[in-house]
Design a protein around this motif. Structure first.
Motif, PDB file in Angstrom:
ATOM      1  N   GLU A 176       3.174  -3.165 -12.529  1.00 39.78           N
ATOM      2  CA  GLU A 176       2.015  -3.501 -11.715  1.00 39.78           C
ATOM      3  C   GLU A 176       0.836  -2.675 -12.187  1.00 39.78           C
ATOM      4  O   GLU A 176       1.003  -1.589 -12.756  1.00 39.78           O
TER       5      GLU A 176
ATOM      6  N   TYR B  27      -4.698   2.186 -11.220  1.00 41.40           N
ATOM      7  CA  TYR B  27      -3.372   2.705 -11.555  1.00 41.40           C
ATOM      8  C   TYR B  27      -2.633   1.719 -12.451  1.00 41.40           C
ATOM      9  O   TYR B  27      -2.934   0.514 -12.480  1.00 41.40           O
TER      10      TYR B  27
ATOM     11  N   ILE C  15       3.729   6.329 -12.853  1.00 42.79           N
ATOM     12  CA  ILE C  15       2.468   5.823 -12.329  1.00 42.79           C
ATOM     13  C   ILE C  15       1.352   6.670 -12.924  1.00 42.79           C
ATOM     14  O   ILE C  15       1.309   7.882 -12.720  1.00 42.79           O
TER      15      ILE C  15
ATOM     16  N   ASP D 165       4.758   2.035  -3.525  1.00 46.35           N
ATOM     17  CA  ASP D 165       5.148   1.246  -4.690  1.00 46.35           C
ATOM     18  C   ASP D 165       6.217   1.969  -5.496  1.00 46.35           C
ATOM     19  O   ASP D 165       7.161   1.349  -6.001  1.00 46.35           O
TER      20      ASP D 165
ATOM     21  N   GLN E 101      -0.070   5.064  -4.170  1.00 44.78           N
ATOM     22  CA  GLN E 101       0.972   4.159  -4.687  1.00 44.78           C
ATOM     23  C   GLN E 101       2.385   4.687  -4.472  1.00 44.78           C
ATOM     24  O   GLN E 101       3.320   4.227  -5.114  1.00 44.78           O
TER      25      GLN E 101
ATOM     26  N   SER F 136      -6.423   1.773   0.738  1.00 46.11           N
ATOM     27  CA  SER F 136      -5.114   2.412   0.936  1.00 46.11           C
ATOM     28  C   SER F 136      -4.227   1.630   1.902  1.00 46.11           C
ATOM     29  O   SER F 136      -3.006   1.732   1.841  1.00 46.11           O
TER      30      SER F 136
END
Length: 404
Positions: A352, A375, A320, A282, A279, A12
């Protein structure tokens, strides 16, 4: 070169550690796991339990740190605040950290300020638990007061459920307390708020979708922008900002989680004082162009954050999709081989993708956040179309297991 102390060096924190070093910081990482993955990329690895305040303060002094951060870890937030106070560094303050990590203190404080939230009770395993359940009402949710990652979270549909699950929940709490809350049906939202000199500013509101079954509390899909009606989103923004103000955060990143009912009412699930895991950094970076890690590092050093770093620069629809086992796409069992990640990353629309799967480990059905094993982030004309692309890409992954 400034030195920053990272509390936690797990997967993380990995991306943030890398970014800090690329930005010119010397990174000292503290983690109780001597094989923590973040140690491989930090400048200095300190295999120390970051819950040990005295040891962490000693590490900070020895390395003459300029800042301390708690990124994607709720347990690290009060320690970071205490270390900052002891070493006279910028921080969010010990009392604010307590209010934003102790779910009981948070609920009581938000109640005093009139912030909407579900009926709740604080339990310590005494004889009054069933009486409190009758007052709160069913269905209800029970969770540890001071834990995270959906550990010890259960749905309560009967008095028997509470009797059976309360001891399990208390086992996850260092203070041996649990919070019992009325379960509210609704759409869940993740809010990201940046606070500068006491002024909260909403950055994003995204939809948080959860799986059915035991893992009902785990976010396994994020959609940005939220697909809820504008009126509901306006109310959600007002509630998120009010909650952050009530909890007293002056300079930092806040993560309010909200529920929107079918009637359009908005209630607070909880509010964290950190960049969230899962995420979300992100999502903000790819969705609106705001760099939360950069902001967190600057605030940890006491820098004033200019408005242009907080203002969204664009809006990109995205989804995501977390990779999980049942009811997700991954098989359950001991991992023998993993292949196909390059195919996932090159699939249409994918921005990604990443995996947290190690050979030899066991994949279990999703129950807690740690059961998310990877992910895919995809973009398209709208979030739902992006989710279709993420799902298509995820099917390129090949995971072989034994004893499934």
């Amino acid at each position: 070169m400034p030195t920053v102390l990272f509390l936690g060096a797990s997967v993380s924190q990995l991306a943030a550690i890398r970014q800090a070093r690329e930005s010119g910081w010397r990174v000292v990482a503290v983690d109780g796991d001597p094989s923590a993955i973040g140690f491989d990329v930090a400048d200095v690895a300190e295999p120390t339990d970051f819950n040990d305040l005295e040891q962490v303060v000693e590490v900070g002094r020895r390395h003459a740190i300029d800042a301390v951060v708690a990124i994607s870890s709720d347990r690290a937030v009060p320690i970071a605040a205490a270390v900052a106070e002891r070493l006279r560094l910028p921080g969010i303050g010990v009392e604010t950290a307590r209010l934003m990590t102790d779910k009981a203190a948070m609920r009581i404080h938000l109640q005093e300020y009139g912030v909407p939230q579900p009926p709740f009770a604080v339990l310590n395993g005494g004889d009054g638990a069933l009486r409190e359940l009758d007052r709160v009402g069913m269905p209800a949710v029970i969770k540890p007061v001071d834990s995270g990652g959906q550990r010890g979270v259960s749905m309560i549909g009967s008095r028997r459920d509470l009797v059976e699950r309360l001891p399990q929940t208390l086992a996850y709490s260092t203070s041996k307390r649990a919070i019992l809350e009325r379960y509210v049906e609704g759409s869940e939202l993740n809010a990201i708020v940046v606070v500068r000199r006491g002024e909260p500013q909403l950055v994003t509101l995204s939809d948080r979708l959860r799986p059915p079954g035991r893992g009902f509390g785990v976010g396994w899909i994020h959609l940005y922008p939220s697909q809820l009606p504008p009126a509901a989103l306006a109310t959600a923004e007002a509630v998120a900002v009010a909650a952050v103000r009530a909890l007293g955060l002056q300079d930092g990143i806040a993560f309010p989680q909200l529920l929107v009912t079918s009637e359009g009412d908005v209630i607070v699930v909880e509010v964290a004082a950190r960049i969230p895991a899962g995420q979300m950094a992100d999502l903000v970076r790819l969705g609106v162009g705001v760099d939360l890690v950069d902001i967190a590092l600057r605030q940890a050093r006491g820098e004033e954050i200019p408005r242009e770093l907080v203002e969204p620069r664009f809006e990109r629809p995205l989804a995501i999709r977390f990779l999980t086992a049942s009811p997700g796409l991954l098989p359950t069992g001991r991992v023998v081989t993993v292949d196909g990640l390059d195919g996932v990353r090159s699939a249409p629309g994918v921005l990604e993708a990443g995996l947290y799967i190690q050979l030899g480990e066991t994949i279990s059905p999703v129950q807690v956040d740690a059961d998310r094993r990877g992910y895919v982030i995809a973009t398209a004309r709208d979030p739902r179309a992006a989710l279709e692309l993420a799902d298509h890409a995820a099917r390129q992954l090949r995971v072989e297991v034994a004893d499934g």
